[in-house]
Design an enzyme around this catalytic site. Structure first.
Site, PDB file in Angstrom:
ATOM      1  N   ASN A 147       0.826  -1.205   0.000  1.00  0.00           N
ATOM      2  CA  ASN A 147       0.000   0.000   0.000  1.00  0.00           C
ATOM      3  C   ASN A 147       0.859   1.253   0.000  1.00  0.00           C
ATOM      4  O   ASN A 147       2.052   1.163   0.280  1.00  0.00           O
ATOM      5  CB  ASN A 147      -0.904  -0.015   1.246  1.00  0.00           C
ATOM      6  CG  ASN A 147      -2.257  -0.633   0.932  1.00  0.00           C
ATOM      7  OD1 ASN A 147      -2.808  -0.411  -0.143  1.00  0.00           O
ATOM      8  ND2 ASN A 147      -2.786  -1.396   1.877  1.00  0.00           N
ATOM      9  N   CYS A 169      -5.885  -5.462  -4.566  1.00  0.00           N
ATOM     10  CA  CYS A 169      -6.358  -5.112  -3.220  1.00  0.00           C
ATOM     11  C   CYS A 169      -7.381  -6.162  -2.788  1.00  0.00           C
ATOM     12  O   CYS A 169      -8.166  -6.641  -3.609  1.00  0.00           O
ATOM     13  CB  CYS A 169      -7.023  -3.742  -3.273  1.00  0.00           C
ATOM     14  SG  CYS A 169      -7.961  -3.353  -1.785  1.00  0.00           S
ATOM     15  N   ASP A 170      -7.360  -6.474  -1.487  1.00  0.00           N
ATOM     16  CA  ASP A 170      -8.271  -7.517  -1.012  1.00  0.00           C
ATOM     17  C   ASP A 170      -9.593  -6.986  -0.446  1.00  0.00           C
ATOM     18  O   ASP A 170     -10.437  -7.746  -0.010  1.00  0.00           O
ATOM     19  CB  ASP A 170      -7.574  -8.388   0.047  1.00  0.00           C
ATOM     20  CG  ASP A 170      -7.224  -7.599   1.300  1.00  0.00           C
ATOM     21  OD1 ASP A 170      -7.700  -6.473   1.475  1.00  0.00           O
ATOM     22  OD2 ASP A 170      -6.462  -8.134   2.135  1.00  0.00           O
ATOM     23  N   TYR A 265     -13.917   1.894   2.242  1.00  0.00           N
ATOM     24  CA  TYR A 265     -13.003   3.034   2.378  1.00  0.00           C
ATOM     25  C   TYR A 265     -13.642   4.361   1.969  1.00  0.00           C
ATOM     26  O   TYR A 265     -13.107   5.432   2.279  1.00  0.00           O
ATOM     27  CB  TYR A 265     -11.730   2.805   1.551  1.00  0.00           C
ATOM     28  CG  TYR A 265     -10.747   1.885   2.255  1.00  0.00           C
ATOM     29  CD1 TYR A 265      -9.838   2.386   3.178  1.00  0.00           C
ATOM     30  CD2 TYR A 265     -10.729   0.522   2.012  1.00  0.00           C
ATOM     31  CE1 TYR A 265      -8.936   1.567   3.830  1.00  0.00           C
ATOM     32  CE2 TYR A 265      -9.841  -0.313   2.665  1.00  0.00           C
ATOM     33  CZ  TYR A 265      -8.943   0.215   3.579  1.00  0.00           C
ATOM     34  OH  TYR A 265      -8.052  -0.601   4.230  1.00  0.00           O
ATOM     35  N   ARG A 285      -5.506   2.841  14.420  1.00  0.00           N
ATOM     36  CA  ARG A 285      -5.438   1.456  13.919  1.00  0.00           C
ATOM     37  C   ARG A 285      -4.004   0.913  14.023  1.00  0.00           C
ATOM     38  O   ARG A 285      -3.811  -0.257  14.321  1.00  0.00           O
ATOM     39  CB  ARG A 285      -5.953   1.404  12.472  1.00  0.00           C
ATOM     40  CG  ARG A 285      -5.855   0.040  11.811  1.00  0.00           C
ATOM     41  CD  ARG A 285      -6.763  -1.007  12.449  1.00  0.00           C
ATOM     42  NE  ARG A 285      -6.510  -2.331  11.903  1.00  0.00           N
ATOM     43  CZ  ARG A 285      -6.719  -3.468  12.561  1.00  0.00           C
ATOM     44  NH1 ARG A 285      -7.218  -3.461  13.779  1.00  0.00           N
ATOM     45  NH2 ARG A 285      -6.463  -4.624  12.000  1.00  0.00           N
TER      46      ARG A 285
HETATM   47  P1  NAD Z   1       4.576  -5.333   8.209  1.00  0.00           P
HETATM   48  O1  NAD Z   1       5.221  -4.072   8.662  1.00  0.00           O
HETATM   49  O2  NAD Z   1       4.280  -6.396   9.198  1.00  0.00           O
HETATM   50  O3  NAD Z   1       5.489  -5.985   7.078  1.00  0.00           O
HETATM   51  C1  NAD Z   1       6.072  -5.290   6.061  1.00  0.00           C
HETATM   52  C2  NAD Z   1       7.511  -5.737   5.873  1.00  0.00           C
HETATM   53  O4  NAD Z   1       8.041  -4.985   4.772  1.00  0.00           O
HETATM   54  C3  NAD Z   1       8.427  -5.458   7.070  1.00  0.00           C
HETATM   55  O5  NAD Z   1       9.021  -6.658   7.495  1.00  0.00           O
HETATM   56  C4  NAD Z   1       9.456  -4.479   6.510  1.00  0.00           C
HETATM   57  O6  NAD Z   1      10.751  -4.653   7.033  1.00  0.00           O
HETATM   58  C5  NAD Z   1       9.409  -4.795   5.029  1.00  0.00           C
HETATM   59  N1  NAD Z   1       9.944  -3.749   4.153  1.00  0.00           N
HETATM   60  C6  NAD Z   1       9.840  -2.416   4.282  1.00  0.00           C
HETATM   61  N2  NAD Z   1      10.452  -1.813   3.254  1.00  0.00           N
HETATM   62  C7  NAD Z   1      10.954  -2.786   2.454  1.00  0.00           C
HETATM   63  C8  NAD Z   1      11.683  -2.786   1.234  1.00  0.00           C
HETATM   64  N3  NAD Z   1      12.010  -1.649   0.622  1.00  0.00           N
HETATM   65  N4  NAD Z   1      12.037  -3.981   0.698  1.00  0.00           N
HETATM   66  C9  NAD Z   1      11.705  -5.139   1.307  1.00  0.00           C
HETATM   67  N5  NAD Z   1      11.005  -5.196   2.462  1.00  0.00           N
HETATM   68  C10 NAD Z   1      10.630  -4.031   3.024  1.00  0.00           C
HETATM   69  O7  NAD Z   1       3.246  -4.873   7.434  1.00  0.00           O
HETATM   70  P2  NAD Z   1       1.863  -5.626   7.190  1.00  0.00           P
HETATM   71  O8  NAD Z   1       0.803  -4.931   7.957  1.00  0.00           O
HETATM   72  O9  NAD Z   1       2.003  -7.064   7.351  1.00  0.00           O
HETATM   73  O10 NAD Z   1       1.571  -5.278   5.674  1.00  0.00           O
HETATM   74  C11 NAD Z   1       2.453  -5.575   4.617  1.00  0.00           C
HETATM   75  C12 NAD Z   1       2.038  -4.805   3.368  1.00  0.00           C
HETATM   76  O11 NAD Z   1       0.874  -5.377   2.795  1.00  0.00           O
HETATM   77  C13 NAD Z   1       1.698  -3.340   3.629  1.00  0.00           C
HETATM   78  O12 NAD Z   1       2.138  -2.540   2.549  1.00  0.00           O
HETATM   79  C14 NAD Z   1       0.195  -3.340   3.675  1.00  0.00           C
HETATM   80  O13 NAD Z   1      -0.354  -2.079   3.439  1.00  0.00           O
HETATM   81  C15 NAD Z   1      -0.073  -4.336   2.569  1.00  0.00           C
HETATM   82  N6  NAD Z   1      -1.422  -4.909   2.506  1.00  0.00           N
HETATM   83  C16 NAD Z   1      -2.145  -4.604   1.413  1.00  0.00           C
HETATM   84  C17 NAD Z   1      -3.393  -5.114   1.238  1.00  0.00           C
HETATM   85  C18 NAD Z   1      -4.165  -4.704   0.023  1.00  0.00           C
HETATM   86  O14 NAD Z   1      -5.359  -4.849  -0.035  1.00  0.00           O
HETATM   87  N7  NAD Z   1      -3.531  -4.138  -0.993  1.00  0.00           N
HETATM   88  C19 NAD Z   1      -3.929  -5.956   2.199  1.00  0.00           C
HETATM   89  C20 NAD Z   1      -3.180  -6.264   3.334  1.00  0.00           C
HETATM   90  C21 NAD Z   1      -1.897  -5.735   3.468  1.00  0.00           C
HETATM   91  C1  G6P Z   2      -7.835  -4.053   3.911  1.00  0.00           C
HETATM   92  C2  G6P Z   2      -7.296  -3.279   2.761  1.00  0.00           C
HETATM   93  C3  G6P Z   2      -5.809  -3.274   2.764  1.00  0.00           C
HETATM   94  C4  G6P Z   2      -5.252  -2.811   4.082  1.00  0.00           C
HETATM   95  C5  G6P Z   2      -5.822  -3.635   5.188  1.00  0.00           C
HETATM   96  C6  G6P Z   2      -5.429  -2.987   6.498  1.00  0.00           C
HETATM   97  O1  G6P Z   2      -7.673  -5.425   3.736  1.00  0.00           O
HETATM   98  O2  G6P Z   2      -7.741  -3.726   1.527  1.00  0.00           O
HETATM   99  O3  G6P Z   2      -5.361  -2.454   1.729  1.00  0.00           O
HETATM  100  O4  G6P Z   2      -3.855  -2.959   4.090  1.00  0.00           O
HETATM  101  O5  G6P Z   2      -7.220  -3.668   5.129  1.00  0.00           O
HETATM  102  O6  G6P Z   2      -5.599  -3.890   7.481  1.00  0.00           O
HETATM  103  P1  G6P Z   2      -5.017  -3.650   8.936  1.00  0.00           P
HETATM  104  O7  G6P Z   2      -5.495  -4.855   9.638  1.00  0.00           O
HETATM  105  O8  G6P Z   2      -3.519  -3.598   8.784  1.00  0.00           O
HETATM  106  O9  G6P Z   2      -5.613  -2.370   9.398  1.00  0.00           O
HETATM  107 MN    MN Z   3      -6.498  -2.660  -0.086  1.00  0.00          MN
END
Ligand code: NAD
Ligand code: G6P
Ligand code: MN
Length: 455
Positions: A147, A169-170, A265, A285
């Site tokens: 994200n 996106c999920d 959202y 959050r």
């Molecule tokens: P998290 O902080 O637990 O994990 C993210 C990891 O990324 C960390 O271990 C960090 O060290 C690593 N990181 C940071 N910069 C980096 C780089 N340049 N190269 C490699 N690794 C790097 O976070 P999380 O809550 O588990 O979420 C992970 C990602 O997934 C976030 O970007 C979150 O927004 C995304 N996400 C997106 C969706 C969606 O719908 N698009 C859904 C869920 C999570």
């Molecule tokens: C949803 C969205 C993701 C976002 C997540 C945040 O699944 O689609 O884009 O990263 O919620 O969840 P969290 O549990 O980290 O607030």
């Molecule tokens: Mn999303």
């Protein structure tokens, strides 16, 4: 059947165990030769790897796991990469959420100023990741859900237009999970139409075996939001208090605008004052996740290391299963239909061709084939145009190193009430993001003197 090599960038993510579990459940449909975890934070990733090894061992002893901070080891000859980086980690998520709240503005990781800030941190690391994958891999597809996906997708379109990145996106699929419970049908019997930007869209039809059940959902959501009795069981990730509020807030949104079913959202853009009232300036959050999902996972790993017994540490949500379904369609040219983020190119009439939009698409081995949405009425078009402009200006600010464009991006965002407030938030964020943001310079406009000289 061919076996694939898969790398997960951001291997230290709290979501990695759930994703690997989803991969194991579907190992027959998506055979793997190797999984590689890659992260900048080696220590965090090593910890997470403890549980990943166990998850894999429960299913197979023929699948090597490589855990590395070296991009060459991570991406050499891989076929697919999942990108899930959180640049700046939860510490910066907390800052993204709390700075706007200080000024009475929505504090959210992907929407409003928080999303713009996270975007400015993530565009260049994402481009770097693409370059590393292109250098070492076997022409791999990158499935990106780092994200803020909307801004990351626009940054990639601008800076690496020919790269093989599928942005996803999920949230829609999580909403669909709830819709299927509400309608009492199987999710796989449901086909939706949807249009919008990421975290900014609407369901326009919900077909179940060919019949549009949206009218039923409209009435239900106007009374209950997008919640049902089993929500806490089927969607654990979105079950903590702030997410329950979010799903509940679909009720007022749907009462005000009953035509289509909103992405959750949209509450941040349509009801920002109401949301700020609900938010706690001191505990956002980010805090909920740090004290909840992250703590539970690391505590469980520590306990396992001490006792050899693994307590319940994580859950398998829609998140992981969606990503795995998608990669299967991509790998085997299944042409299954999912909502993904693609370049518009006429899909939504009236929006620019170069807008990154979220629409249904058939996922083939050559990439997504989006469906044509056609015209959308003025209200939706106007909202999307404003949000799109904010996202595009932010990417231009990053690429050009422009303070002026960043201020324009913040000002034009619907969550921000005035340019004064935009400037205060931006200036605080510049300070907080010193380690991460590109330098933003103020444009120097010609002075009266220089104009006179030319004359
Ligand atoms: P998290 O902080 O637990 O994990 C993210 C990891 O990324 C960390 O271990 C960090 O060290 C690593 N990181 C940071 N910069 C980096 C780089 N340049 N190269 C490699 N690794 C790097 O976070 P999380 O809550 O588990 O979420 C992970 C990602 O997934 C976030 O970007 C979150 O927004 C995304 N996400 C997106 C969706 C969606 O719908 N698009 C859904 C869920 C999570
Ligand atoms: C949803 C969205 C993701 C976002 C997540 C945040 O699944 O689609 O884009 O990263 O919620 O969840 P969290 O549990 O980290 O607030
Ligand atoms: Mn999303």
């Amino acid at each position: 059947m061919k076996k694939f090599k898969l790398a997960i960038a951001g291997g230290g993510s709290t979501f990695t165990p759930g994703i690997v579990k989803s991969l194991m459940v579907k190992l027959k449909d998506f055979p793997l030769e190797e999984i590689r975890l890659y992260d900048l934070d080696g220590e965090r990733q090593e910890k997470i790897a403890v549980i990943i090894k166990k998850v894999i061992a429960d299913y197979t002893d023929e699948l090597p796991l490589i855990v590395t901070t070296n991009p060459e080891i991570a991406f050499r000859d891989v076929d697919f990469v999942f990108a899930q980086m959180r640049v700046g980690k939860y510490k910066m998520r907390e800052s993204d959420e709390k700075i706007p709240l200080k000024y009475g503005v929505v504090g959210q990781e992907t929407c409003g100023p928080g999303g713009l800030a996270y975007g400015l941190r993530t565009i260049f690391p994402m481009v770097e990741l693409i370059d590393l994958v292109e250098k070492y891999s076997n022409n791999a597809w990158i499935i990106n859900y780092s994200n803020p996906a909307a801004i990351v997708a626009e940054g990639v379109r601008r800076l690496r237009p020919n790269s093989k990145v599928l942005n996803i996106c999920d949230m829609p699929v999580a909403i669909m999970r709830n819709m299927s419970e509400i309608l009492g049908c199987k999710q796989e019997d449901m086909t939706v139409n949807y249009f919008g930007l990421n975290h900014f869209g609407w369901f326009t039809n919900v077909f179940v075996n060919g019949e549009d059940r949206l009218p039923e959902l409209r009435e239900y959501i106007q009374q209950n939001g997008i919640l049902h009795e089993k929500h806490m069981e089927v969607d654990i990730q979105h079950s903590e208090p702030s997410w329950i509020k979010t799903y509940t807030n679909a009720k007022p949104v749907m009462e005000l605008f009953p035509e289509y079913i909103p992405n959750t959202y949209l509450q941040y853009y349509l009801l920002p004052d109401y949301i700020v009232e609900q938010q706690n300036k001191e505990y956002t959050r980010a805090n909920e996740v740090i004290d909840g999902r992250e703590k539970k996972l690391f505590d469980s790993i520590n306990e396992y290391l001490q006792t050899g017994v693994m307590p319940e540490a994580f859950h398998v949500g829609v998140h992981g299963s969606f990503i795995v379904d998608l990669v299967i369609s991509l790998a085997f040219d299944k042409r299954e239909r999912y909502l993904v983020i693609v370049e518009n190119n006429g899909a939504i009439a009236g929006l620019p061709d170069d807008a990154m939009v979220e629409v249904p698409a058939y996922i083939t081995s050559q990439g997504p084939e989006p469906v044509r949405i056609g015209n959308v009425s003025l209200f939706y078009k106007a909202l999307m145009e404003q949000q799109l402009a904010s996202e595009k200006l932010l990417v231009e600010a990053a690429v050009e190193g422009s303070y002026d464009k960043a201020l324009q991006a913040f000002t034009i965002n619907k969550t921000v009430p005035s340019a004064f407030v935009a400037k205060k938030i931006l200036d605080d964020m510049i300070e907080a993001n010193e380690e991460y943001w590109p330098e933003l310079k103020k444009q120097v406009y010609p002075s009266i003197k220089s104009v006179q000289k030319v004359r």
